[in-house]
Every structure is written in structure tokens, then in C-alpha cells.
Design a protein around this motif. Structure first.
Motif, PDB file in Angstrom:
ATOM      1  N   LEU A  57      23.607 -54.549 -90.431  1.00  0.00           N
ATOM      2  CA  LEU A  57      23.665 -55.635 -89.461  1.00  0.00           C
ATOM      3  C   LEU A  57      24.540 -55.179 -88.300  1.00  0.00           C
ATOM      4  O   LEU A  57      25.709 -54.820 -88.499  1.00  0.00           O
ATOM      5  CB  LEU A  57      24.239 -56.896 -90.105  1.00  0.00           C
ATOM      6  CG  LEU A  57      24.224 -58.170 -89.266  1.00  0.00           C
ATOM      7  CD1 LEU A  57      22.792 -58.595 -88.984  1.00  0.00           C
ATOM      8  CD2 LEU A  57      24.964 -59.291 -89.984  1.00  0.00           C
ATOM      9  N   LEU A  58      23.967 -55.158 -87.102  1.00  0.00           N
ATOM     10  CA  LEU A  58      24.700 -54.780 -85.896  1.00  0.00           C
ATOM     11  C   LEU A  58      25.209 -56.061 -85.254  1.00  0.00           C
ATOM     12  O   LEU A  58      24.431 -56.854 -84.721  1.00  0.00           O
ATOM     13  CB  LEU A  58      23.790 -54.000 -84.943  1.00  0.00           C
ATOM     14  CG  LEU A  58      24.461 -53.272 -83.779  1.00  0.00           C
ATOM     15  CD1 LEU A  58      25.491 -52.263 -84.280  1.00  0.00           C
ATOM     16  CD2 LEU A  58      23.420 -52.557 -82.928  1.00  0.00           C
ATOM     17  N   LEU A  59      26.505 -56.275 -85.340  1.00  0.00           N
ATOM     18  CA  LEU A  59      27.110 -57.553 -84.957  1.00  0.00           C
ATOM     19  C   LEU A  59      28.052 -57.358 -83.780  1.00  0.00           C
ATOM     20  O   LEU A  59      28.907 -56.466 -83.793  1.00  0.00           O
ATOM     21  CB  LEU A  59      27.871 -58.130 -86.158  1.00  0.00           C
ATOM     22  CG  LEU A  59      28.653 -59.426 -85.936  1.00  0.00           C
ATOM     23  CD1 LEU A  59      27.712 -60.566 -85.587  1.00  0.00           C
ATOM     24  CD2 LEU A  59      29.454 -59.777 -87.188  1.00  0.00           C
ATOM     25  N   PHE A 174      18.593 -61.654 -85.437  1.00  0.00           N
ATOM     26  CA  PHE A 174      18.445 -61.636 -86.900  1.00  0.00           C
ATOM     27  C   PHE A 174      18.781 -62.991 -87.518  1.00  0.00           C
ATOM     28  O   PHE A 174      18.173 -63.394 -88.521  1.00  0.00           O
ATOM     29  CB  PHE A 174      19.365 -60.555 -87.476  1.00  0.00           C
ATOM     30  CG  PHE A 174      19.312 -60.426 -88.968  1.00  0.00           C
ATOM     31  CD1 PHE A 174      18.335 -59.657 -89.583  1.00  0.00           C
ATOM     32  CD2 PHE A 174      20.234 -61.077 -89.772  1.00  0.00           C
ATOM     33  CE1 PHE A 174      18.284 -59.536 -90.958  1.00  0.00           C
ATOM     34  CE2 PHE A 174      20.194 -60.966 -91.150  1.00  0.00           C
ATOM     35  CZ  PHE A 174      19.206 -60.192 -91.746  1.00  0.00           C
ATOM     36  N   ASP A 175      19.732 -63.714 -86.937  1.00  0.00           N
ATOM     37  CA  ASP A 175      20.133 -64.997 -87.507  1.00  0.00           C
ATOM     38  C   ASP A 175      18.993 -66.006 -87.496  1.00  0.00           C
ATOM     39  O   ASP A 175      18.930 -66.897 -88.350  1.00  0.00           O
ATOM     40  CB  ASP A 175      21.327 -65.561 -86.743  1.00  0.00           C
ATOM     41  CG  ASP A 175      21.071 -65.610 -85.249  1.00  0.00           C
ATOM     42  OD1 ASP A 175      21.029 -66.714 -84.682  1.00  0.00           O
ATOM     43  OD2 ASP A 175      20.909 -64.535 -84.639  1.00  0.00           O
ATOM     44  N   LEU A 176      18.055 -65.884 -86.540  1.00  0.00           N
ATOM     45  CA  LEU A 176      16.911 -66.794 -86.503  1.00  0.00           C
ATOM     46  C   LEU A 176      15.925 -66.489 -87.627  1.00  0.00           C
ATOM     47  O   LEU A 176      15.277 -67.394 -88.145  1.00  0.00           O
ATOM     48  CB  LEU A 176      16.216 -66.713 -85.144  1.00  0.00           C
ATOM     49  CG  LEU A 176      17.062 -67.135 -83.940  1.00  0.00           C
ATOM     50  CD1 LEU A 176      16.241 -67.073 -82.659  1.00  0.00           C
ATOM     51  CD2 LEU A 176      17.617 -68.538 -84.141  1.00  0.00           C
ATOM     52  N   PHE A 177      15.788 -65.225 -88.009  1.00  0.00           N
ATOM     53  CA  PHE A 177      14.950 -64.895 -89.161  1.00  0.00           C
ATOM     54  C   PHE A 177      15.563 -65.469 -90.437  1.00  0.00           C
ATOM     55  O   PHE A 177      14.833 -65.843 -91.361  1.00  0.00           O
ATOM     56  CB  PHE A 177      14.800 -63.378 -89.289  1.00  0.00           C
ATOM     57  CG  PHE A 177      13.897 -62.763 -88.263  1.00  0.00           C
ATOM     58  CD1 PHE A 177      12.522 -62.878 -88.368  1.00  0.00           C
ATOM     59  CD2 PHE A 177      14.418 -62.074 -87.182  1.00  0.00           C
ATOM     60  CE1 PHE A 177      11.682 -62.314 -87.416  1.00  0.00           C
ATOM     61  CE2 PHE A 177      13.595 -61.504 -86.227  1.00  0.00           C
ATOM     62  CZ  PHE A 177      12.221 -61.628 -86.344  1.00  0.00           C
ATOM     63  N   VAL A 214      28.470 -64.656 -86.005  1.00  0.00           N
ATOM     64  CA  VAL A 214      29.395 -64.009 -86.940  1.00  0.00           C
ATOM     65  C   VAL A 214      29.165 -64.429 -88.387  1.00  0.00           C
ATOM     66  O   VAL A 214      29.546 -63.702 -89.311  1.00  0.00           O
ATOM     67  CB  VAL A 214      30.859 -64.299 -86.540  1.00  0.00           C
ATOM     68  CG1 VAL A 214      31.176 -63.668 -85.202  1.00  0.00           C
ATOM     69  CG2 VAL A 214      31.138 -65.803 -86.509  1.00  0.00           C
ATOM     70  N   ASP A 215      28.560 -65.588 -88.628  1.00  0.00           N
ATOM     71  CA  ASP A 215      28.371 -66.067 -89.993  1.00  0.00           C
ATOM     72  C   ASP A 215      26.949 -65.817 -90.485  1.00  0.00           C
ATOM     73  O   ASP A 215      26.471 -66.511 -91.390  1.00  0.00           O
ATOM     74  CB  ASP A 215      28.691 -67.556 -90.090  1.00  0.00           C
ATOM     75  CG  ASP A 215      27.764 -68.414 -89.231  1.00  0.00           C
ATOM     76  OD1 ASP A 215      27.175 -67.865 -88.278  1.00  0.00           O
ATOM     77  OD2 ASP A 215      27.638 -69.619 -89.511  1.00  0.00           O
ATOM     78  N   THR A 216      26.289 -64.817 -89.940  1.00  0.00           N
ATOM     79  CA  THR A 216      24.888 -64.580 -90.278  1.00  0.00           C
ATOM     80  C   THR A 216      24.705 -64.260 -91.756  1.00  0.00           C
ATOM     81  O   THR A 216      23.758 -64.752 -92.398  1.00  0.00           O
ATOM     82  CB  THR A 216      24.318 -63.435 -89.421  1.00  0.00           C
ATOM     83  OG1 THR A 216      24.386 -63.809 -88.043  1.00  0.00           O
ATOM     84  CG2 THR A 216      22.879 -63.149 -89.780  1.00  0.00           C
TER      85      THR A 216
END
Length: 451
Positions: A57-59, A174-177, A214-216
Motif C-alpha cells: 500500500l503506497l500511502l 485503493f480505499d474506494l475499492f 490513513v485508515d485504509t
């Protein structure tokens, strides 16, 4: 300045703004992104050269160079992999993502994907037949085209491991997936990564998620999280205010080829002096400081500069604080009521109910909370119809959630929809203007009751 020379400068500046190099010159301030770039490069190289299965995960905050970092690592590979790019803002369901994967594989491999290979065929399910391909639908209207069922994910994703080239899957937003029901796409991808074994049959697969939330990881279901490596690579804003000004100066002073104009050196000096005068203007510095204080995303400043450059004319050939201010105003302001003027009566009632919930000290709510408030208002006022033109209160709530006016604040779960928590993304003042334009007296009175 002649029109032809001005066009040369405008084209060169726009090229700089379109593909900016936002890397700072100071090594100490770029150490975070340097480390992140090395970690990401090692992960991708492990997949491409050693046929590993990797996920990460690239955050980082917006504008910290996440997407650019991924593209830079891909451009420096010795072997060209198959790259599948998906975006949570575009592929809003797993079925849309499934079709997009099939289309991108067709473009990069020249073959279609079938779920039922003929007897005696190899373990790869690639074939040139496109007519019966369930993953491709070439209807002119994509909104009405038939999408493959989500169950096909279990047939499609394992095929990726049988291809003759490494696979890199990039999941932007990615969080939307992670908000998709059941997270089937993520489960299948991470399961394929976990099952990938370095051998002559597998060429390796890497799944890279890009997000600024940040909480993905906490949004992932337990079965998905158990298959995710948990590797998180963090990025950071890559410049301070001084470097921001240096980058703006570099954008606005392009290099014009000498063979374009014989007297280009003289014009370069004139243009350079005008840029320095522009950047020394106190109004210009104030606009740049204000933008930088709101967001360190260089893309925001680049959009402002782009609008400023596009407005240059032969009668007004040099940059000025006035044009910069006008461009900044266009980028910062937005329509205050969006499409709220076309909302149905029940939808406006729900917005007012959300205001009452918010003023009572509860910023989040669910459908049941709003329905209770709405029902009390209906009982108290005989002029508040529950249904108008066939639109019920339940349909109105779903429409507001679909339009992202009500935004979910909970991770996906098996809880009933009416108990899922939401928050309203529209400010009270905007709701007040919409209600006033609706000419509904009872709605105005109801809204004014909110403290």
C-alpha cells in the motif's frame, strides 16, 4: 511581444506544467520519498526478475508523488511487464473492474480471455475468440452494456498467473475499492499474490494500492486482510515554500530551442526579467503562500499557473498578479449548490433532518435517525407529504448516498443498510439557500427550528 514568439513560450511552459519534475534538490528533505522509491523499486523488481508475489500500500497525502513514483519505477524496469491500471473513481463496482481488466489484457496481449477453455487446451485461457468473451462488451453505450458477473473474478484472476509476462496491478484510490461490497476483487487479487510461487509456470504478480486515506487497512475485511502482506510504503510532501517558489520559477522559464528563432537569446532575457518581476510582486507571493498553506499539493498550484498562462495574449504578453488572482479564484471556488436545486421534496426533507441531527451534537447519522425526525415533522405538519411524484423517503436517501451528498463513515459490514452511518457533505448555509429557492414555506419553518 509578437504572437509567434508568445506561442512558443506558452507551449514550452505548458509542457513543463504538464510533466513537472517536483523532486526537491535538497537530499535531506527528500529522504522520505527516496526511501519509499527504493522500497517500491525493490518490490517491483522482485516481481519482475524473481517471479515473486508481492502486495503493498503506497500511502501519502495528495501531491506527495505517489503516482509519479510508481510510473518512475515502471519506466526503469529491464523487462516490460503487463500493467493493469484500475481507479476506484472510475471502476465503481467489481463488475466494472472485471471488464476493465479484460479490456486491458486484450490490448496488451492481443488475445481474449475465456472462462471455459476447449478440452485439450493449455492451462492458459487466452484465445483469439472475442465473440463469446464474457469479459468484453463492446456496446456503444457502456451504461447499458452487459457486465460480467462478479463470480467470474475467481476464473479471471488465476489466469493472470499463467501469462508469459509479469503482472503489475495498480489500484488507484485503493480505499474506494475497499468500500465495494464483499471486497471480492481485493480478495481474489491478494489470494493470487499469496498463491504465487516462483517457478517456470508463474511469472510473478504485484498488487500496488495507492491511497491518501490513513485508515485504509482498517477498511479491509478479515479474510482480505489475512491475504494482504501488510506492507505500507509512506510518502511525504516533497517541498517547502522556498522550494515551491523555486519550482514555479523553473516552470515559467522554459528552454526554447535556438533554431526556432535567431534572436531567441534576447527574448529569453526579456521573458526571464518579466518572470522575476512577476514573482517579486507581493500580491503574487501572497497567492502562492495562501495556496501552499491550504495544500502542499503542487498540482493545485500547477492548475492555477496553467490558467494564468493560457490567458496570455499579444496585447497582454506577460504574467501579472491580476491574471494569477483570477485563475486562483476559478480554481478555489466551486458551485455552492451543485445540482441541489433539482432535488425532490423528500430529499430536501432528509437534508433538513441531517441539519437537525448535526445541531444536536451528532455529526453522523443513519437512515433510521433521519426517518424518525422526518416522521415527527410529518405528524406535526399536514402539509408535508411523504411521497411526491412517486419518490419515497427511502429512495431519496439512496439517491443522496449515490450522489455522495451523504457519505458513508463506516467500513463495509453485514449490518442492515438503514443502520449504516453517514455524514452530510453539504454545509448548512448551502442547504438554506436551496430551501429558500424551493419556495416551500413549511420547509423553511422546519429548517429555522434547528438551533
Amino acid at each position: 511581444m509578437p504572437e509567434s514568439r508568445l506561442n512558443l513560450y506558452k507551449q514550452a511552459i505548458l509542457r513543463n506544467l504538464h510533466s513537472p519534475d517536483t523532486r526537491p534538490s535538497s537530499l535531506s528533505q527528500s529522504s522520505v520519498n527516496d526511501i519509499a522509491s527504493k522500497q517500491l523499486s525493490d518490490l517491483i523488481n522482485g516481481t519482475v526478475t524473481r517471479a515473486e508475489g508481492n502486495s503493498c500500500l503506497l500511502l501519502g497525502p495528495r501531491g506527495s508523488g505517489k503516482s509519479r513514483m510508481v510510473e518512475c519505477c515502471l519506466n526503469h524496469l529491464s523487462v516490460k511487464p503487463i500493467v493493469i491500471r484500475l481507479c476506484g473513481w472510475i471502476q465503481t463496482t467489481d463488475r466494472h473492474a472485471l471488464r476493465e481488466i479484460g479490456l486491458q489484457l486484450l490490448q496488451q496481449t492481443g488475445a481474449s480471455i475465456l472462462t471455459d477453455p476447449e478440452p485439450g487446451a493449455s492451462n492458459s485461457t487466452l484465445t483469439g475468440n472475442e465473440e463469446t468473451n464474457p469479459f468484453l462488451d463492446r456496446s456503444a453505450d457502456l451504461s447499458t452494456s452487459t457486465l460480467p458477473p462478479t463470480s467470474h473474478l475467481h476464473a479471471l484472476i488465476p489466469v493472470l498467473l499463467t501469462l508469459d509476462r509479469p503482472i503489475i496491478v495498480i489500484l488507484d484510490a485503493f480505499d474506494l475499492f475497499a468500500l465495494h461490497p464483499r471486497q471480492s476483487l481485493l480478495y481474489c487479487l491478494f489470494d493470487a499474490v499469496q498463491n504465487c510461487r516462483a517457478s517456470s509456470d508463474n511469472q510473478g504478480i504485484a498488487v500496488i494500492g495507492i491511497t491518501s486515506r490513513v485508515d485504509t487497512i482498517h477498511l479491509l475485511e478479515k479474510r482480505v486482510k489475512s491475504r494482504f502482506s501488510g506492507r505500507t510504503i509512506r510518502t511525504a510532501p516533497s517541498c517547502d515554500l522556498e522550494q515551491c517558489l523555486a519550482l514555479v520559477r523553473a516552470f515559467l522559464q522554459p528552454s526554447i530551442p535556438i533554431d526556432e528563432q535567431t534572436d531567441i537569446d534576447e527574448w529569453n532575457q526579456v521573458w526571464a526579467s518579466s518572470v522575476e518581476e512577476f514573482l517579486e510582486d507581493q500580491k503574487t507571493l501572497n497567492i502562492i503562500r495562501e495556496t501552499f498553506s491550504v495544500t502542499r499539493d503542487m498540482k493545485a498550484l500547477i492548475r492555477i499557473m496553467t490558467g494564468c498562462v493560457l490567458h496570455l495574449k499579444s496585447t497582454r504578453p506577460y504574467l501579472s498578479s491580476a491574471t494569477l488572482s483570477a485563475s486562483a479564484e476559478l480554481q478555489r471556488s466551486r458551485s455552492s449548490n451543485l445540482h441541489l436545486n433539482r432535488l425532490s421534496y423528500p430529499s430536501m426533507c432528509l437534508l433538513i433532518a441531517s441539519v437537525h441531527v448535526n445541531t444536536s451534537g451528532q455529526p453522523s447519522f443513519n437512515f433510521e435517525m433521519l426517518f424518525d425526525i422526518f416522521r415527527d415533522q410529518v405528524r406535526a405538519s399536514s402539509s408535508a407529504p411523504v411521497q411526491v411524484n412517486g419518490g419515497s423517503i427511502g429512495m431519496a436517501f439512496q439517491d443522496l448516498a449515490t450522489a455522495k451528498i451523504f457519505i458513508s463513515v463506516m467500513a463495509p459490514s453485514n449490518a442492515a443498510k438503514e443502520f449504516t452511518k453517514y455524514r452530510c457533505s453539504v454545509e448548512r448555509e448551502v442547504i438554506k439557500k436551496v430551501i429558500e429557492k424551493s419556495a416551500q414555506t413549511n420547509l423553511k419553518k422546519w429548517l429555522n427550528k434547528a438551533p
